[in-house]
Motif scaffolding. Sequence first.
Motif, short mmCIF file in Angstrom:
data_model
loop_
_atom_site.label_atom_id
_atom_site.label_comp_id
_atom_site.label_asym_id
_atom_site.label_seq_id
_atom_site.Cartn_x
_atom_site.Cartn_y
_atom_site.Cartn_z
N PHE A 270 -1.50 -11.09 0.90
CA PHE A 270 -2.36 -9.97 1.25
C PHE A 270 -3.31 -10.39 2.36
O PHE A 270 -3.80 -11.52 2.37
CB PHE A 270 -3.17 -9.51 0.04
N PRO A 271 -3.61 -9.48 3.28
CA PRO A 271 -4.56 -9.84 4.35
C PRO A 271 -5.97 -10.00 3.76
O PRO A 271 -6.30 -9.41 2.74
CB PRO A 271 -4.49 -8.66 5.30
N ALA A 272 -6.76 -10.81 4.42
CA ALA A 272 -8.14 -11.02 3.98
C ALA A 272 -8.92 -9.72 4.13
O ALA A 272 -8.69 -8.95 5.06
CB ALA A 272 -8.79 -12.12 4.81
N PRO A 273 -9.84 -9.43 3.18
CA PRO A 273 -10.63 -8.20 3.31
C PRO A 273 -11.54 -8.28 4.53
O PRO A 273 -11.95 -9.37 4.94
CB PRO A 273 -11.45 -8.16 2.02
N PRO A 274 -11.88 -7.14 5.09
CA PRO A 274 -12.77 -7.16 6.26
C PRO A 274 -14.17 -7.60 5.84
O PRO A 274 -14.56 -7.46 4.69
CB PRO A 274 -12.77 -5.70 6.74
N PRO A 275 -14.94 -8.17 6.77
CA PRO A 275 -16.31 -8.56 6.42
C PRO A 275 -17.13 -7.32 6.05
O PRO A 275 -16.82 -6.22 6.49
CB PRO A 275 -16.84 -9.22 7.70
N PRO A 276 -18.19 -7.49 5.24
CA PRO A 276 -18.99 -6.34 4.81
C PRO A 276 -19.53 -5.50 5.95
O PRO A 276 -19.64 -4.29 5.85
CB PRO A 276 -20.13 -6.96 4.00
N SER A 277 -19.87 -6.12 7.06
CA SER A 277 -20.41 -5.35 8.18
C SER A 277 -19.38 -4.43 8.79
O SER A 277 -19.72 -3.43 9.41
CB SER A 277 -20.97 -6.29 9.24
N ALA A 278 -18.09 -4.74 8.62
CA ALA A 278 -17.04 -3.89 9.18
C ALA A 278 -16.73 -2.72 8.25
O ALA A 278 -16.18 -1.71 8.69
CB ALA A 278 -15.78 -4.71 9.42
N VAL A 279 -17.08 -2.83 6.98
CA VAL A 279 -16.78 -1.77 6.02
C VAL A 279 -17.75 -0.61 6.19
O VAL A 279 -17.35 0.54 6.30
CB VAL A 279 -16.83 -2.33 4.58
N LEU A 280 -19.04 -0.90 6.19
CA LEU A 280 -20.05 0.15 6.32
C LEU A 280 -20.84 -0.07 7.60
O LEU A 280 -21.30 -1.18 7.86
CB LEU A 280 -21.02 0.11 5.12
#
Length: 118
Positions: free
Chosen positions: A23-33
Amino acid sequence: MLVFLPALAALSACTATERAAPFPAPPPPSAVLPKAPAPSYGPVLDGSGACTGSAPETAAAIEPGIGECDLVRLKGRPPTDVLIGEGRSGREVQVLYTEPGAKELYFFVNNRLDRIVR
């Protein structure tokens, strides 16, 4: 035993190179919101008690709702101490004036006088 033989043969056909991709790594928190812009309260006090800009001189008395810079202007002298922080309501500031024989503590929320403790 013959029933399991075709299933075993099918499983043995898988090799290490045929494994599913991780699975790809989750995006950093700043990219989510998206980061909300910092609220602007107008001219406010800094940690030394100085006003950060020129405030409109609209307040004529120390009463709930006036701004931090208005308090200093109406008092006519810098405060004894200023504590600045962030709370659940936003910007929270405590301004202390040591008066002869007493102390006055002014509580501001978002650059508006909330209450006075004498």
